[in-house]
Design a protein around this motif. Structure first.
Motif, short mmCIF file in Angstrom:
data_model
loop_
_atom_site.label_atom_id
_atom_site.label_comp_id
_atom_site.label_asym_id
_atom_site.label_seq_id
_atom_site.Cartn_x
_atom_site.Cartn_y
_atom_site.Cartn_z
N UNK A 1 0.81 -1.22 0.00
CA UNK A 1 0.00 0.00 0.00
C UNK A 1 0.84 1.26 0.00
N UNK A 2 2.17 1.12 0.06
CA UNK A 2 3.00 2.31 0.15
C UNK A 2 2.73 3.05 1.43
N UNK A 3 2.54 4.34 1.35
CA UNK A 3 2.26 5.14 2.55
C UNK A 3 0.78 5.22 2.87
N UNK A 4 -0.06 4.65 2.01
CA UNK A 4 -1.51 4.70 2.23
C UNK A 4 -1.95 3.55 3.14
N UNK A 5 -3.15 3.68 3.68
CA UNK A 5 -3.77 2.65 4.50
C UNK A 5 -5.12 2.32 3.89
N UNK A 6 -5.22 1.16 3.26
CA UNK A 6 -6.43 0.78 2.56
C UNK A 6 -7.39 -0.04 3.42
N UNK A 7 -7.13 -0.14 4.72
CA UNK A 7 -7.89 -1.07 5.56
C UNK A 7 -9.37 -0.75 5.63
N UNK A 8 -9.74 0.52 5.52
CA UNK A 8 -11.16 0.88 5.58
C UNK A 8 -11.44 1.93 4.51
N UNK B 1 -15.91 -0.86 -6.15
CA UNK B 1 -15.77 -2.28 -5.84
C UNK B 1 -14.53 -2.86 -6.51
N UNK B 2 -14.22 -2.38 -7.71
CA UNK B 2 -12.98 -2.80 -8.37
C UNK B 2 -11.77 -2.33 -7.58
N UNK B 3 -11.80 -1.07 -7.12
CA UNK B 3 -10.70 -0.56 -6.31
C UNK B 3 -10.56 -1.36 -5.02
N UNK B 4 -11.69 -1.66 -4.39
CA UNK B 4 -11.65 -2.42 -3.14
C UNK B 4 -11.01 -3.78 -3.35
N UNK B 5 -11.27 -4.40 -4.50
CA UNK B 5 -10.63 -5.67 -4.80
C UNK B 5 -9.13 -5.54 -4.90
N UNK B 6 -8.66 -4.43 -5.48
CA UNK B 6 -7.22 -4.16 -5.52
C UNK B 6 -6.67 -3.86 -4.14
N UNK B 7 -7.40 -3.06 -3.37
CA UNK B 7 -6.94 -2.71 -2.03
C UNK B 7 -6.79 -3.95 -1.15
N UNK B 8 -7.66 -4.94 -1.38
CA UNK B 8 -7.60 -6.18 -0.59
C UNK B 8 -6.27 -6.90 -0.76
N UNK B 9 -5.58 -6.64 -1.87
CA UNK B 9 -4.27 -7.24 -2.10
C UNK B 9 -3.19 -6.60 -1.27
N UNK B 10 -3.50 -5.44 -0.69
CA UNK B 10 -2.49 -4.69 0.06
C UNK B 10 -3.05 -4.18 1.38
N UNK B 11 -3.77 -5.05 2.08
CA UNK B 11 -4.25 -4.71 3.42
C UNK B 11 -5.65 -4.18 3.48
N UNK B 12 -6.36 -4.12 2.36
CA UNK B 12 -7.72 -3.60 2.36
C UNK B 12 -8.70 -4.55 3.03
N UNK C 1 -4.29 -2.97 -10.72
CA UNK C 1 -5.42 -2.60 -11.55
C UNK C 1 -6.25 -3.82 -11.91
N UNK C 2 -7.15 -3.66 -12.87
CA UNK C 2 -8.02 -4.76 -13.30
C UNK C 2 -7.88 -4.94 -14.80
N UNK C 3 -8.33 -6.08 -15.28
CA UNK C 3 -8.31 -6.35 -16.72
C UNK C 3 -9.66 -5.96 -17.30
N UNK C 4 -9.73 -4.92 -18.13
CA UNK C 4 -11.03 -4.50 -18.68
C UNK C 4 -11.74 -5.61 -19.44
N UNK C 5 -10.99 -6.55 -19.99
CA UNK C 5 -11.61 -7.63 -20.74
C UNK C 5 -12.37 -8.60 -19.84
N UNK C 6 -12.19 -8.47 -18.54
CA UNK C 6 -12.97 -9.28 -17.60
C UNK C 6 -14.37 -8.72 -17.38
N UNK C 7 -14.65 -7.57 -17.98
CA UNK C 7 -15.92 -6.90 -17.76
C UNK C 7 -16.59 -6.64 -19.10
#
Length: 499
Positions: free
Chosen positions: A38-45, A73-84, A487-493
Motif C-alpha cells: 500500500x505504500x504510505x496509504x492505509x487501505x484497511x477501511x 468495488x474494483x478498487x476495493x478488490x485491488x486494495x484487498x491485495x495490500x491490506x484492504x 489494476x483490473x483487466x477490462x476484458x474481464x468486464x
C-alpha cells in the motif's frame, strides 16, 4: 413525408458490434509472485463518496450487477491485495432497477434499458423492481454513492429521509441506507472513520443543465442552493465551499484519498449520437417547406435592412431545405434577438449547425407529429424543436465555464489536502477522440452502443468503461502513495449488458 422517420434507422447499427465481449483472453501467470503493498496509504477501511458514477449506475438504472461492477468495488478488490478490508454495498433487490415506495411504483423510468422489444432505440425493460424504499438497510456501507446527488446534497440533512421521498425533498436511493432521517451523506461516511476515501462529486452540478438542453438556470452568483432547480448549474463558489468542507471532514483523522475532477460532459454519447442534420427530403417536399418558410425569411430580411438584426444573424436564422438525406433540424434558440415585437410570427428559430448538440432523447421527437391531426406538423421540420432537445453553443459555454471553475477548485484542494488527483476530464476526452486499446487488439471507444465504453443511457460507463476508470485511479494512487496495485483487466468486464 414518412421518409422523415427513416433517420431513426441509424440507431440499428448500435447492435452491430458486440464482438469484444466474446474474445477469449489467455492470461500467462507471472514467473514470480508479486507482493502488493500500500505504500504510505492505509487501505484497511475504504469509503467511496459520490453520485451515480460511484454507485455503479449503468443503462439508466441502479441494479445489483451494476453495483458489483462499480469502480469502487474494483478498487476495493485491488486494495484487498495490500491490506484492504471488506467493502459493503447497499445492494438493490434485483437486476431490474426501479423501486416502490409503500408498494407504489416510483423510479418507473429507472429500469434497466434494453433492445429486447426490437425497438430502434433502447427502452426500459418491462417489470416491477423489487426494491422497496421504506425497507431501510442497516449499515454502515462503504459505497456511499448516491445517484442524482449534487455537491451540496452530500451535506444536506434529511436528504435520506424516507418521509421526504414522495415530495421530492429526499433522495430515494440514499433513503434506503441513511443512518437516520436527519443524516447527511458525508456524516454517514465520516462516522466510519475511513482510512482511505475516493470522492467524485460535481458532475451533476452541471450535467442536469446539459441533459435538459439548457432548460435550467445558470445559478452563478446565487449562493443559496436551496433556491436551485434540479436542472440548474451550481454556483462555483458554492461548489468550492462544499468541496472544501467535504475534504476537511474526510481527512480530519488523517485519511488518505483520491479526488476526481469533472469531465467535459458534452463529449459523452448522450450529446454526440443524434446528428444535427438527420432529415431526409425529396425535391418536392424540400420545395414545399421552402415555400412555407418564405414569409419568415422575408420578414427577417426586412428587419435586417432596418437594423434590427445583423447580417450575420440574418444568415444564421434563414431557413432553407434541399433534396437529400442531411437537412438540419429547425430549433428554438432563446439567445437570438427577440423580434416578436415587430411580428409575432418571427419567433426565435433557426436551423441547427454542427456546433449544436442534440440530446440523445431528441430521437424520440424528431420526425413525429406535434398535432396528430395535422400531417404537416412535423417536429424538427415544420415545428421547431423546443429548448430541451438541443444544447446550443451559448448553453455549452455556460457548462464549460462552470466545469473549468470546478476543476480549478478540485486541483487546488487536492494540493491543500495532499490527496491523489485523477484527471477524469482528460480521460473522457481521450475516450471520445481515440479510445483505449486493449490487450486483445480491440479498442474501447465512446461510440454509442458499439464502442464498449458506455452503457445504453449514453451517460454512464459500461462495466468495461468503469474498469478503465478504475485503472486510471489506480495509476494515480500508485504514483501518489507509492503503492503497486495491479489494476483490473477490462476484458474481464462486459462492454454492454444485453437482454
Amino acid at each position: 413525408m414518412k421518409k422523415l422517420i427513416a433517420f431513426l434507422a441509424f440507431l440499428g447499427l448500435f447492435m452491430a458490434s458486440c464482438n469484444d465481449d466474446d474474445t477469449t483472453v489467455v492470461n500467462n501467470p507471472d514467473p514470480e509472485p508479486v507482493t502488493y503493498t500500500s505504500g504510505t496509504a492505509d487501505f484497511s477501511n475504504y469509503v467511496a463518496i459520490g453520485n451515480s458514477l460511484t454507485a455503479g449506475y449503468s443503462d439508466a438504472a441502479l441494479f445489483i450487477d451494476g453495483q458489483t461492477n462499480s469502480f469502487p468495488n474494483m478498487l476495493a478488490g485491488n486494495f484487498a491485495l495490500a491490506g484492504g478490508g471488506d467493502f459493503s454495498i447497499p445492494f438493490m433487490a434485483d437486476n431490474l432497477g426501479g423501486a416502490t415506495l409503500g408498494g407504489q411504483t416510483i423510479l418507473g423510468n429507472r429500469l434497466i434499458l434494453s433492445f429486447a422489444t426490437g425497438s430502434p432505440s433502447p427502452v426500459p425493460v418491462s417489470g416491477q423492481g423489487a426494491t422497496e424504499i421504506s425497507n431501510t438497510l442497516t449499515g454502515p456501507f462503504n459505497n456511499m454513492g448516491v445517484p442524482g446527488a449534487k455537491s451540496y446534497h452530500l451535506v444536506a440533512p434529511g436528504y435520506g429521509n424516507v418521509a421526504g421521498v414522495a415530495t421530492g425533498a429526499a433522495n430515494p436511493y440514499y433513503a434506503r441506507f441513511a443512518s437516520s432521517g436527519s443524516a447527511t451523506v458525508i456524516g454517514d461516511a465520516a462516522v466510519q472513520n475511513p482510512s482511505f476515501f475516493s470522492l467524485w462529486i460535481g458532475n451533476n452540478d452541471i450535467l442536469g443543465f446539459a441533459t435538459s438542453g439548457g432548460a435550467g438556470v445558470d445559478q452563478t452568483g446565487n449562493l443559496d442552493p436551496s433556491t436551485y432547480g434540479s436542472n440548474d448549474i451550481t454556483d462555483p463558489n458554492v461548489f468550492a465551499s462544499v468541496l472544501d468542507g467535504l475534504l476537511q471532514t474526510l481527512t480530519a483523522n488523517g485519511a488518505d484519498g483520491v479526488l476526481m475532477n469533472i469531465p467535459d460532459v458534452t463529449t459523452i454519447p448522450y450529446f454526440t449520437t443524434v446528428p444535427y442534420n438527420p432529415v431526409p427530403l425529396d425535391e418536392a417536399t424540400a420545395a414545399l417547406l421552402n415555400g412555407a418558410y418564405a414569409a419568415y425569411n422575408g420578414g427577417l430580411a426586412q428587419l435586417q435592412l432596418g437594423g434590427a438584426i445583423s447580417a450575420d444573424e440574418l444568415a444564421r436564422r434563414t431557413i432553407s431545405f434541399s433534396a437529400g438525406a442531411s437537412n438540419a433540424v429547425v430549433l428554438i434558440d432563446e439567445d437570438l434577438t427577440d423580434l416578436t415585437g415587430f411580428n409575432p410570427a418571427l419567433i426565435n428559430m433557426r436551423q441547427a449547425t454542427p456546433e449544436d448538440l442534440l440530446v440523445f432523447t431528441s430521437q424520440t421527437i424528431i420526425g413525429t407529429l406535434a398535432n396528430p391531426n395535422d400531417p404537416t406538423s412535423i417536429n424538427g421540420v415544420a415545428v421547431p424543436l423546443a429548448d430541451q432537445w438541443v444544447l446550443t453553443p451559448e448553453e455549452q459555454m455556460a457548462v464549460a465555464t462552470a466545469q473549468v471553475s470546478y476543476n480549478q477548485t478540485i486541483a487546488a484542494l487536492a494540493q491543500v489536502y495532499d490527496v491523489a488527483l485523477v484527471d477524469a476530464n482528460a480521460f473522457l476526452t481521450t475516450f471520445a477522440e481515440t479510445g483505449f486499446p486493449l490487450s486483445d487488439g480491440s479498442t474501447v471507444r465512446a461510440t454509442y452502443g458499439t464502442g464498449g465504453g458506455f452503457s445504453l443511457d449514453g451517460v454512464h460507463p459500461s462495466p468495461r468503461g468503469y474498469a478503465l476508470l478504475a485503472n486510471l485511479m489506480v495509476e494515480a494512487i500508485n504514483a501518489k502513495y507509492g503503492s503497486n496495485l495491479p489494476g483490473v483487466n477490462p476484458l474481464d468486464f462486459t462492454g454492454l449488458y444485453l437482454q
